[in-house]
Write a protein that holds these residues in place. Structure first.
Motif, short mmCIF file in Angstrom:
data_model
loop_
_atom_site.label_atom_id
_atom_site.label_comp_id
_atom_site.label_asym_id
_atom_site.label_seq_id
_atom_site.Cartn_x
_atom_site.Cartn_y
_atom_site.Cartn_z
N GLY A 245 64.78 -77.41 -2.88
CA GLY A 245 64.80 -76.89 -4.27
C GLY A 245 64.38 -77.80 -5.27
N VAL A 246 63.85 -78.95 -4.60
CA VAL A 246 63.08 -80.02 -5.63
C VAL A 246 61.95 -80.88 -4.98
CG1 VAL A 246 65.63 -80.57 -6.50
CG2 VAL A 246 64.61 -81.78 -4.36
N LYS B 56 61.29 -78.87 -14.32
CA LYS B 56 61.40 -77.66 -13.71
C LYS B 56 62.88 -76.99 -14.23
CE LYS B 56 59.76 -74.39 -10.98
NZ LYS B 56 58.71 -73.47 -11.11
N LYS B 57 63.95 -77.91 -13.82
CA LYS B 57 65.22 -77.64 -14.31
C LYS B 57 65.46 -77.22 -15.76
CE LYS B 57 69.94 -80.07 -14.02
NZ LYS B 57 70.36 -81.01 -13.75
N ASN B 58 64.66 -77.73 -16.62
CA ASN B 58 64.78 -77.31 -17.84
C ASN B 58 64.04 -76.10 -18.22
OD1 ASN B 58 66.48 -79.39 -18.38
ND2 ASN B 58 64.76 -80.97 -18.87
N GLN C 168 61.28 -87.22 -10.39
CA GLN C 168 62.31 -86.80 -11.06
C GLN C 168 62.01 -86.01 -12.56
OE1 GLN C 168 64.84 -90.45 -12.21
NE2 GLN C 168 66.28 -89.46 -13.40
N ASN D 79 60.98 -82.74 -11.38
CA ASN D 79 62.04 -81.77 -11.26
C ASN D 79 63.16 -81.54 -12.58
OD1 ASN D 79 61.89 -81.63 -8.42
ND2 ASN D 79 62.59 -83.64 -8.11
N ASN D 80 62.94 -82.57 -13.37
CA ASN D 80 63.76 -82.35 -14.68
C ASN D 80 62.88 -81.31 -15.47
OD1 ASN D 80 65.78 -83.98 -14.07
ND2 ASN D 80 64.90 -85.80 -15.25
#
Length: 343
Positions: free
Chosen positions: A270-271, A246-248, A240, A243-244
């Motif tokens: 994608g994750v 990368k998302k940010n 988590q 992934n967060n």
């Protein structure tokens, strides 16, 4: 097809590090900026001069098992040696033997505690199974009788008390590896404090280093090489956090090729997916990284899958330009050597 000899190079013997730097973070650091084709020389302790809070580091926290054991072949009383690659259960271990062909199926060996065990073929040319009639294969057993399995190019593979500490990362968590995730050996409390002060976040994966990482390439063409399976685990919390990040929009820095392979293997839809899994991912040109943006790594041995992995990121010609530069500048090579950061 690419011939493996294209990944050969000559390294002066005095540059093969026989011991680590006096302090972990005192090792030298060669920073390569891909986009600018620029090299900067520094030290590992200064890594936060090159990364900031826009980066997220991922470490491999697997711990090296003291799995090099002296044994005696019962039939002729000859000394031998095995290297444990996996503890199956209290009765059984997977091993590499010192001379695999001479340990025939059913060979009995005497272990260091005088227990009798039997060697079995398991359909793999390199790995065999050793089974004891007593439940002895605990971590205490290996801590009592085993040696840390440093590579043969370091003091002929003969470890000492110093290696018990220095061939482990300071954040190693649970036994499972038969070789160190060596990029992490450069990191000490000083660096982690600097990461915290600069608000640079990080997470962990656990890939148990085995033959998949350190087995030499014997095939003539690199495309024909097969990677042995290695086990890896990513906790739900770490997945988590990664992934967060990368998302940010943060850039993911794999600390070591094993961290990189675990992340690339766990990537799907994608994750990064959490949980236990196995990988035989072999990264060679023209592979393109799916998730990882940057790599912190050591200088690797000739004709190795690790060297080929790095060439996949920066190109073979640039790889050898940098390695030749490092040799001229007298960087120390391999497991206890210096490091490079590819940004």
């Amino acid at each position: 097809m690419t011939n493996i000899n294209e990944y050969n190079y000559q390294i002066p013997e005095h540059l093969i590090a026989q011991k680590p730097a006096d302090r972990r973070s005192d090792s030298r650091l060669l920073v390569y900026y891909k986009g600018e084709d620029r090299i900067v020389e520094s030290y590992t302790k200064n890594i936060t001069d090159f990364i900031d809070s826009n980066y997220f580091l991922v470490f491999n926290n697997s711990k090296v098992l003291p799995g090099r054991l002296k044994v005696i072949k019962r039939e002729n009383n000859r000394d031998g040696e095995i290297l444990v690659t996996k503890i199956i259960d209290l009765f059984s271990i997977e091993v590499i033997t010192d001379k695999a062909k001479k340990y025939k199926n059913g060979t009995e060996i005497i272990l260091p505690d005088n227990s009798i065990a039997t060697v079995f073929d398991i359909g793999d040319d390199l790995i065999k199974m050793v089974r004891s009639d007593k439940p002895i294969f605990t971590h205490d057993f290996f801590e009592t009788y085993g040696k840390i399995p440093i590579p043969p190019y370091i003091r002929d593979g003969k470890s000492d008390e110093t290696d018990n500490e220095r061939y482990q990362t300071i954040y190693s968590k649970s036994y499972g590896s038969s070789a160190a995730p060596t990029a992490g050996l450069h990191f000490d409390e000083n660096i982690f404090n600097n990461l915290k002060n600069k608000k640079i976040d990080y997470g962990f994966v656990t890939l148990n280093v085995g033959l998949g990482t350190f087995q030499p390439i014997y095939s003539e063409n690199i495309e024909e090489h097969k990677i042995h399976e290695e086990e890896y685990t990513i906790t739900e919390e770490d997945a988590q956090n990664i992934n967060n990040a990368k998302k940010n929009g943060k850039k993911i820095v794999a600390v070591g090729t094993t961290s990189l392979r675990a992340l690339e293997s766990a990537y799907g839809d994608g994750v990064i997916k959490s949980g236990f899994n196995k990988t035989n991912l072999y990264i060679y040109p023209p592979y393109r990284l799916k998730f990882v943006d940057a790599l912190f790594t050591n200088f690797h041995t000739p004709k190795s899958s690790l060297l080929i992995l790095v060439s996949t990121i920066i190109g073979k010609d640039k790889l050898f330009d940098i390695y030749n530069y490092a040799i001229k500048k007298e960087y120390r090579f391999f497991s206890y050597g210096d490091a490079m950061l590819i940004l």
